[in-house]
Design an enzyme around this catalytic site. Structure first.
Site, PDB file in Angstrom:
ATOM      1  N   SER A 263       0.827  -1.192   0.000  1.00 47.43           N
ATOM      2  CA  SER A 263       0.000   0.000   0.000  1.00 47.43           C
ATOM      3  C   SER A 263       0.871   1.256   0.000  1.00 47.43           C
ATOM      4  O   SER A 263       1.636   1.458  -0.933  1.00 47.43           O
ATOM      5  CB  SER A 263      -0.980  -0.044   1.169  1.00 47.43           C
ATOM      6  N   ASP A 375      -9.061  -5.959  -4.669  1.00 44.95           N
ATOM      7  CA  ASP A 375      -8.634  -4.830  -3.839  1.00 44.95           C
ATOM      8  C   ASP A 375      -9.411  -3.591  -4.264  1.00 44.95           C
ATOM      9  O   ASP A 375      -9.185  -3.041  -5.344  1.00 44.95           O
ATOM     10  CB  ASP A 375      -7.126  -4.602  -4.020  1.00 44.95           C
ATOM     11  N   HIS A 406      -6.939  -6.168  -0.248  1.00 44.17           N
ATOM     12  CA  HIS A 406      -5.794  -5.285  -0.062  1.00 44.17           C
ATOM     13  C   HIS A 406      -4.629  -6.036   0.587  1.00 44.17           C
ATOM     14  O   HIS A 406      -4.797  -6.703   1.592  1.00 44.17           O
ATOM     15  CB  HIS A 406      -6.205  -4.110   0.823  1.00 44.17           C
TER      16      HIS A 406
END
Length: 648
Positions: A263, A375, A406
């Site tokens: 991320s 995601d 995610h």
């Protein structure tokens, strides 16, 4: 974005040059650092019989032949000087970093490559308030009549309760360190995997967070240069200092660096690679951003990161603003709130600074992209557009797509093969492997020559209206451009996309389904829609869903996309809509790789506002779709041959 690991407290370091907020007394810190920097002079290293002095490779992988005992490792704490002064205090910002390396780098002349993760999350996060999304859409007046703001940001009193460590990647744990050096560590992720294989590991706190100076800017240039400075230091081009102010040199490394993270932590590798910095040989961006505009916007529409309705660049910066001085960056964060523009949703110089696609031509690091096909936080477009650009430029590349959401790292063996080739420069042939590794719906891992699948072909489908709000028909082939055939959507944001996709009839959506599939049909790439729509008012959201209907009619949303019709000409500028005039809207859904099983139907559902992602205006907006001039383009493996015939 990925959430922080554990929060920790702060205490001031010695006042030689305040590098940031340290975490223990000056005396204890100085003793720990001095011990680490002198190669454990206070405790002579015991002799280890037949200890390796270099890496060992087998089956193309670096083997874990070095000690896995944390007590045998050296840990150092440094502050690396950057080339920016983002907190405007008259001194260049410094990045707080920690090094974990093998004892052999002091005692046996071992030179280690580095696995490096930078993050704004190591120090935890703050309570933040998201923007309100329950308001009317922006309506520009026609030229010469001024501009009317009918929307805009309002602070939501609700607190954004973020996940903490769920998306943090890498092996290891946050267990108390028993080895040498500062306590507690910034992070211990990656250490258990890579030190026994001869690598060193570096963790660094992004500007404005933890022990680093500077200000958080949610992907701004200063954050890129801050993370880059660590690569420069590891290659002798930047200076670093310990807590006493003494300069520290990285004499123990080969200078070859591989960045990895999930991320935000995976976005920083993309950002640093886009500078072309020498020494960064490989990156593994996991669920990472390639353009921040595409994180908070979509084709001109203000769109949420999945699960964080109302979040924007200013909110995220406030969340990660964890350095000790909590006032110095106030003006910077206030500037973010203004520049991000939650009124029009237009692209701008603000977003262009945060678009790493602009500098993809500078990337030379070998890139292993990893992303979850489901995601909806960092959406798949981020990986797909980055990967496609790297592929086009001949950068060494590989992609791993899995069925999760995610996060989700490739296996250690996949990472090891990548880092062994590009950090140890061991010729294991990874560049000749299939480029795509995809986890299929049954959880099996399948390799493909490339992604999207080279056998996919854009397949055009046309729309035939249903009756009385029921689903119409989706058929291969171009539509006949005769007289307009119109169907109407009445916006009602209280109806979720999932509800509307599964509804048998509804005035709040239009649905079109293919005939039942004779065999399985695989989608690989980016679906698109080309719609001819007129509007009953000057502003509206437009949302498209790609849906899998099983034999019982149960709907599963495969992917979706959004647009603001005011940005039909350009994402840079909103152009007024004249109610009643038809406009062409061409926009993409999020890329995917999905197999529709035999017997299922492929569906396309059109609606206006999307409760979980778009601004949520009051119900009642009217959209009229000309089905005779609207099409859907699907990237299907085998093209139209994957679908039943039009008369089937």
């Amino acid at each position: 974005m990925s959430m922080p690991r554990q929060a920790r407290g702060h205490a001031a370091p010695p006042a030689v040059r305040r590098p940031g907020s340290a975490r223990r007394s000056a005396a204890a810190l100085g003793l720990a650092v001095a011990t680490a920097l002198t190669g454990l002079a206070a405790t002579p290293a015991p002799a280890i019989a037949a200890a390796p002095v270099g890496p060992v490779f087998q089956d193309g992988l670096a083997q874990p032949v070095f000690s896995s005992n944390r007590a045998d490792w050296i840990r150092q704490e440094v502050w690396v000087e950057t080339s920016v002064d983002s907190d405007r205090d008259g001194r260049n910002d410094r990045v707080h970093a920690e090094v974990t390396r093998l004892r052999e780098t002091e005692t046996a002349g071992l030179k280690s490559p580095v696995v490096y993760e930078a993050s704004p999350y190591y120090a935890g996060g703050n309570d933040v308030a998201n923007h309100d999304v329950d308001h009317e859409l922006y309506q520009p007046r026609r030229p010469g009549r001024g501009w009317l703001n009918r929307g805009g940001p309002v602070r939501d009193p609700a607190t954004d309760e973020r996940l903490t460590a769920a998306a943090a990647d890498g092996a290891g744990s946050d267990a108390k360190i028993t080895g040498t050096g500062p306590q507690p560590a910034i992070s211990t992720s990656h250490e258990a995997n890579w030190l026994p294989r001869g690598f060193a590991v570096v963790h660094a706190e992004s500007l404005g967070s933890g022990g680093s100076d500077g200000c958080p800017t949610t992907g701004g240039r200063n954050e890129t240069l801050g993370a880059k400075s660590v690569v420069d230091w590891l290659n002798g081009r930047a200076k670093a200092y310990d807590a006493t102010g003494a300069e520290v040199r990285a004499t123990w490394t080969t200078g070859k660096v591989g960045m990895i993270g999930t991320s935000y932590n995976g976005t920083l590798p993309n950002a640093v690679a886009s500078t072309g910095v020498a020494g960064l040989e490989a990156i593994v961006p996991i669920s990472a951003i390639s353009s921040w505009y595409d994180y908070y916007r979509a084709n001109g529409a203000i769109v949420a990161a999945g699960g964080y309705q109302g979040e924007d660049a200013d909110v995220l910066a406030e969340y990660v603003y964890t350095r000790a001085d909590r006032q110095i960056c106030r003006g910077v964060i206030e500037g973010l709130e203004k520049a991000q523009d939650r009124v029009t949703g237009d692209y701008s110089a603000f977003w262009d600074e945060r678009n790493y696609m602009n500098d993809v031509r500078k990337v030379h690091a070998a890139v292993l992209v990893a992303h979850g096909l489901n995601d909806w936080n960092v959406k798949t477009k981020q990986a797909a557009q980055w990967y496609e650009a790297l592929k086009a430029r001949g950068v060494p590349h590989k992609i791993y797509l899995h069925q999760g959401g995610h996060g989700g790292s490739p296996s250690v063996d996949v990472l090891n093969r990548w880092f062994t080739r590009y950090l140890w420069d061991y010729r294991n042939g990874v560049e000749n492997d299939p480029r795509a590794l995809i986890q299929r719906e049954d959880k099996s891992l399948v390799t493909y020559p490339e992604w999207p699948d080279p056998a996919e072909a854009d397949t055009e489908l046309n729309l035939t209206p249903g009756a009385n709000g029921a689903a119409g028909v989706l058929t291969p082939g171009r539509p006949r451009h005769g007289r307009p055939v119109t169907e109407t959507i009445v916006d009602d944001v209280s109806q979720t996309a999932e509800t509307l996709a599964g509804a048998i009839t509804s005035p709040n959506r239009l649905a079109y389904r293919s005939a039942a599939l004779i065999g399985a049909a695989r989608l690989s790439g980016t679906p698109r829609v080309s719609l001819r729509i007129s509007f009953g008012q000057p502003a509206a959201n437009v949302t498209a869903l790609l849906v899998d209907y099983d034999q019982n009619g149960k709907a599963k949303i495969v992917t979706r996309g959004w647009t603001d019709p005011q940005n039909r000409r350009s994402i840079w500028k909103s152009t007024p809509i004249k109610p009643g005039s038809p406009y062409g809207l061409d926009f993409d859904m999020q890329p995917h790789d999905y197999v529709f099983p035999a017997g299922h139907q492929i569906g396309v559902v059109l609606l206006s506002s999307d409760y979980d992602y778009t601004i949520r205006p009051a119900p009642g907006a009217r959209l009229d779709l000309d089905t005779a001039r609207s099409t859907v383009m699907l990237p299907l493996v085998g093209g139209a041959n994957a679908l039943p015939p039009a008369n089937g």
